[in-house]
Design an enzyme around this catalytic site. Structure first.
Site, mmCIF file in Angstrom:
data_model
loop_
_atom_site.group_PDB
_atom_site.id
_atom_site.type_symbol
_atom_site.label_atom_id
_atom_site.label_comp_id
_atom_site.label_asym_id
_atom_site.label_seq_id
_atom_site.Cartn_x
_atom_site.Cartn_y
_atom_site.Cartn_z
ATOM 1 N N ASP A 34 -27.179 -6.980 -10.118
ATOM 2 C CA ASP A 34 -27.071 -5.884 -9.133
ATOM 3 C C ASP A 34 -25.631 -5.474 -8.863
ATOM 4 O O ASP A 34 -25.358 -4.638 -8.012
ATOM 5 C CB ASP A 34 -27.768 -6.290 -7.822
ATOM 6 C CG ASP A 34 -27.145 -7.550 -7.216
ATOM 7 O OD1 ASP A 34 -26.166 -8.070 -7.799
ATOM 8 O OD2 ASP A 34 -27.621 -7.999 -6.161
ATOM 9 N N GLU A 36 -23.072 -7.542 -7.827
ATOM 10 C CA GLU A 36 -22.294 -8.448 -6.975
ATOM 11 C C GLU A 36 -21.373 -9.319 -7.832
ATOM 12 O O GLU A 36 -21.745 -9.731 -8.925
ATOM 13 C CB GLU A 36 -23.229 -9.372 -6.176
ATOM 14 C CG GLU A 36 -23.909 -8.684 -5.017
ATOM 15 C CD GLU A 36 -24.845 -9.625 -4.256
ATOM 16 O OE1 GLU A 36 -24.944 -10.811 -4.611
ATOM 17 O OE2 GLU A 36 -25.497 -9.135 -3.312
ATOM 18 N N HIS A 127 4.114 -0.580 -0.838
ATOM 19 C CA HIS A 127 4.575 0.776 -0.540
ATOM 20 C C HIS A 127 5.572 0.822 0.634
ATOM 21 O O HIS A 127 6.630 1.448 0.524
ATOM 22 C CB HIS A 127 3.370 1.678 -0.282
ATOM 23 C CG HIS A 127 3.756 3.102 -0.137
ATOM 24 N ND1 HIS A 127 4.418 3.785 -1.131
ATOM 25 C CD2 HIS A 127 3.618 3.965 0.883
ATOM 26 C CE1 HIS A 127 4.663 5.010 -0.727
ATOM 27 N NE2 HIS A 127 4.191 5.141 0.496
ATOM 28 N N ASP A 166 10.779 10.880 -3.996
ATOM 29 C CA ASP A 166 10.724 11.222 -2.568
ATOM 30 C C ASP A 166 11.665 10.309 -1.799
ATOM 31 O O ASP A 166 12.110 9.282 -2.327
ATOM 32 C CB ASP A 166 9.278 11.276 -2.036
ATOM 33 C CG ASP A 166 8.676 9.968 -1.597
ATOM 34 O OD1 ASP A 166 9.311 9.286 -0.792
ATOM 35 O OD2 ASP A 166 7.546 9.656 -2.053
ATOM 36 N N LYS A 189 9.813 15.210 -1.090
ATOM 37 C CA LYS A 189 8.429 15.550 -1.474
ATOM 38 C C LYS A 189 7.586 15.745 -0.220
ATOM 39 O O LYS A 189 7.747 15.020 0.748
ATOM 40 C CB LYS A 189 7.864 14.388 -2.308
ATOM 41 C CG LYS A 189 6.395 14.520 -2.649
ATOM 42 C CD LYS A 189 5.941 13.376 -3.558
ATOM 43 C CE LYS A 189 5.240 12.289 -2.810
ATOM 44 N NZ LYS A 189 4.676 11.233 -3.653
ATOM 45 N N ASP A 216 9.428 5.063 -9.420
ATOM 46 C CA ASP A 216 8.501 5.130 -8.292
ATOM 47 C C ASP A 216 7.754 3.805 -8.208
ATOM 48 O O ASP A 216 7.679 3.072 -9.187
ATOM 49 C CB ASP A 216 7.521 6.302 -8.469
ATOM 50 C CG ASP A 216 7.047 6.848 -7.120
ATOM 51 O OD1 ASP A 216 7.345 6.227 -6.083
ATOM 52 O OD2 ASP A 216 6.371 7.894 -7.105
ATOM 53 N N SER A 220 -0.134 7.195 -9.798
ATOM 54 C CA SER A 220 -1.591 7.269 -9.694
ATOM 55 C C SER A 220 -2.091 8.448 -10.527
ATOM 56 O O SER A 220 -2.368 8.303 -11.711
ATOM 57 C CB SER A 220 -1.964 7.384 -8.215
ATOM 58 O OG SER A 220 -3.354 7.445 -8.070
ATOM 59 N N THR A 221 -2.126 9.638 -9.943
ATOM 60 C CA THR A 221 -2.582 10.803 -10.712
ATOM 61 C C THR A 221 -1.473 11.355 -11.610
ATOM 62 O O THR A 221 -1.723 12.209 -12.450
ATOM 63 C CB THR A 221 -3.001 11.941 -9.772
ATOM 64 O OG1 THR A 221 -1.836 12.373 -9.037
ATOM 65 C CG2 THR A 221 -4.069 11.490 -8.803
ATOM 66 N N GLY A 222 -0.249 10.895 -11.368
ATOM 67 C CA GLY A 222 0.884 11.378 -12.160
ATOM 68 C C GLY A 222 1.495 12.653 -11.606
ATOM 69 O O GLY A 222 2.524 13.120 -12.102
HETATM 70 C C1 R5P Z 1 3.722 7.794 -2.634
HETATM 71 O O1 R5P Z 1 4.469 8.004 -1.704
HETATM 72 C C2 R5P Z 1 4.000 6.872 -3.758
HETATM 73 O O2 R5P Z 1 5.294 6.343 -3.691
HETATM 74 C C3 R5P Z 1 3.814 7.547 -5.093
HETATM 75 O O3 R5P Z 1 4.786 8.550 -5.271
HETATM 76 C C4 R5P Z 1 2.465 8.192 -5.188
HETATM 77 O O4 R5P Z 1 1.479 7.288 -4.775
HETATM 78 C C5 R5P Z 1 2.172 8.649 -6.593
HETATM 79 O O5 R5P Z 1 0.922 9.243 -6.626
HETATM 80 P P1 R5P Z 1 0.571 10.331 -7.730
HETATM 81 O O6 R5P Z 1 0.878 9.727 -9.055
HETATM 82 O O7 R5P Z 1 -0.899 10.571 -7.531
HETATM 83 O O8 R5P Z 1 1.377 11.542 -7.443
#
Ligand code: R5P
Length: 290
Positions: A34, A36, A127, A166, A189, A216, A220-222
């Site tokens: 299932d 788990e 973070h 950022d 940013k 960075d 994540s999504t880039g």
């Molecule tokens: C956010 O403040 C983090 O430091 C990264 O810049 C952020 O998580 C990157 O996410 P993504 O790749 O989706 O832009």
């Protein structure tokens, strides 16, 4: 001390054990029909200090549950102290209420780990460092930025311009600058809290024909790195590289970053991926042996 490499960080955990000269305790893990999670520690941890190495990268909730189960299993079978080594600590970006009605996810994670039996925690480039002060047990973050910068130095990119995409990442590039010996700076940013859309303010950097490395904590999504790279290319940068501690690389993130003009993406094995060219094992081993 004994080390239990969790399913998300098997290779890394075994490497840490080898470098530290301690036993890596095998673990059986599987999913019930299932869905788990199931874990069983093979071998003894009785009266031992145990370090469990488990990243909580996607699928985050499963990884987190596996970690909690391993901690419980170790405690239940006599471990006298448990250190959770969580290279990528999930939910850390939701470290406060940004919009009315939200949860503070990282505090929930801390409470789950406490309830499972964690005595202290080591993570890598969380973070925001200050969230760890709210944990109900000692928690520490170590930085992999010098190791990433060293990778580029070894490739011959001494004096490269280190860019933070950022302002919150400025301290990361200040660390990189100490290794690379060039200049550093940041782009401001803004992220729309409702749509997730990001925009960046242009800043007058002198990067003409220079090598730029964007550092960075997470990719994540880039979107962040791709936009920063586009900015640098428009400012006349020569070659642009991307370095991150946690290469989540969700969906077509890698394609997006390369399309924006980035030559190479370099990450660590906090999240096992083909861009994990820098291992965290020496850093983690050093921290555990301290
Ligand atoms: C956010 O403040 C983090 O430091 C990264 O810049 C952020 O998580 C990157 O996410 P993504 O790749 O989706 O832009």
């Amino acid at each position: 001390m004994k080390i239990v490499p969790g399913p998300a960080s098997k290779q890394l955990g075994e490497k840490v054990a080898e470098l530290s000269g301690v036993e890596a305790v095998p673990l059986v893990f599987k999913n019930h029909p299932d869905g788990e999670s199931y874990v069983r520690i093979e071998g003894t941890v009785k009266n031992e200090e145990v370090a469990i190495v488990q990243s909580t990268s996607p699928p985050q909730d499963t990884r987190l549950m596996q970690l909690a189960l391993i901690v419980d299993a170790a405690k239940r079978h006599g471990a006298k102290k448990i250190t959770a080594v969580v290279p990528y600590l999930t939910y850390a970006r939701q470290d406060r209420v940004f919009l009315h009605g939200e949860a503070v996810s990282i505090e929930v994670v801390a409470r789950i780990l406490k309830a499972a039996g964690v005595d202290n925690l080591i993570t890598v480039n969380v973070h925001q460092q200050k969230v760890l002060t709210k944990f109900p047990f000692p928690a520490k973050t170590i930085s992999a930025i010098p190791s990433l910068a060293e990778y580029f130095k070894q490739k011959g990119f001494r004096k490269a311009f280190a860019l933070a995409p950022d302002k919150g990442a400025l301290w990361l590039v200040e660390e990189a600058k100490k290794v690379l010996g060039g200049e550093c700076g940041y782009i401001e940013k803004h992220r729309d809290r409702y749509t997730g859309q990001i925009t960046m303010e242009k800043r007058p950097f002198d990067v003409k024909d220079k090598t730029v490395i964007i550092f960075d904590d997470v990719v994540s999504t880039g979107g962040t790195v791709a936009l920063a790279a586009k900015n640098m290319k428009e400012a006349g940068a020569g070659t642009v590289y991307a370095a991150c501690v946690h290469p989540l690389l969700i969906g077509d993130a890698e394609k997006r970053i390369l399309k924006a003009g980035v030559e190479e993406i370099v990450g660590t094995d906090s999240v096992q991926s083909h861009v994990s060219k820098v291992s965290l094992a020496p850093l983690i081993s050093k921290e555990l042996m301290r």
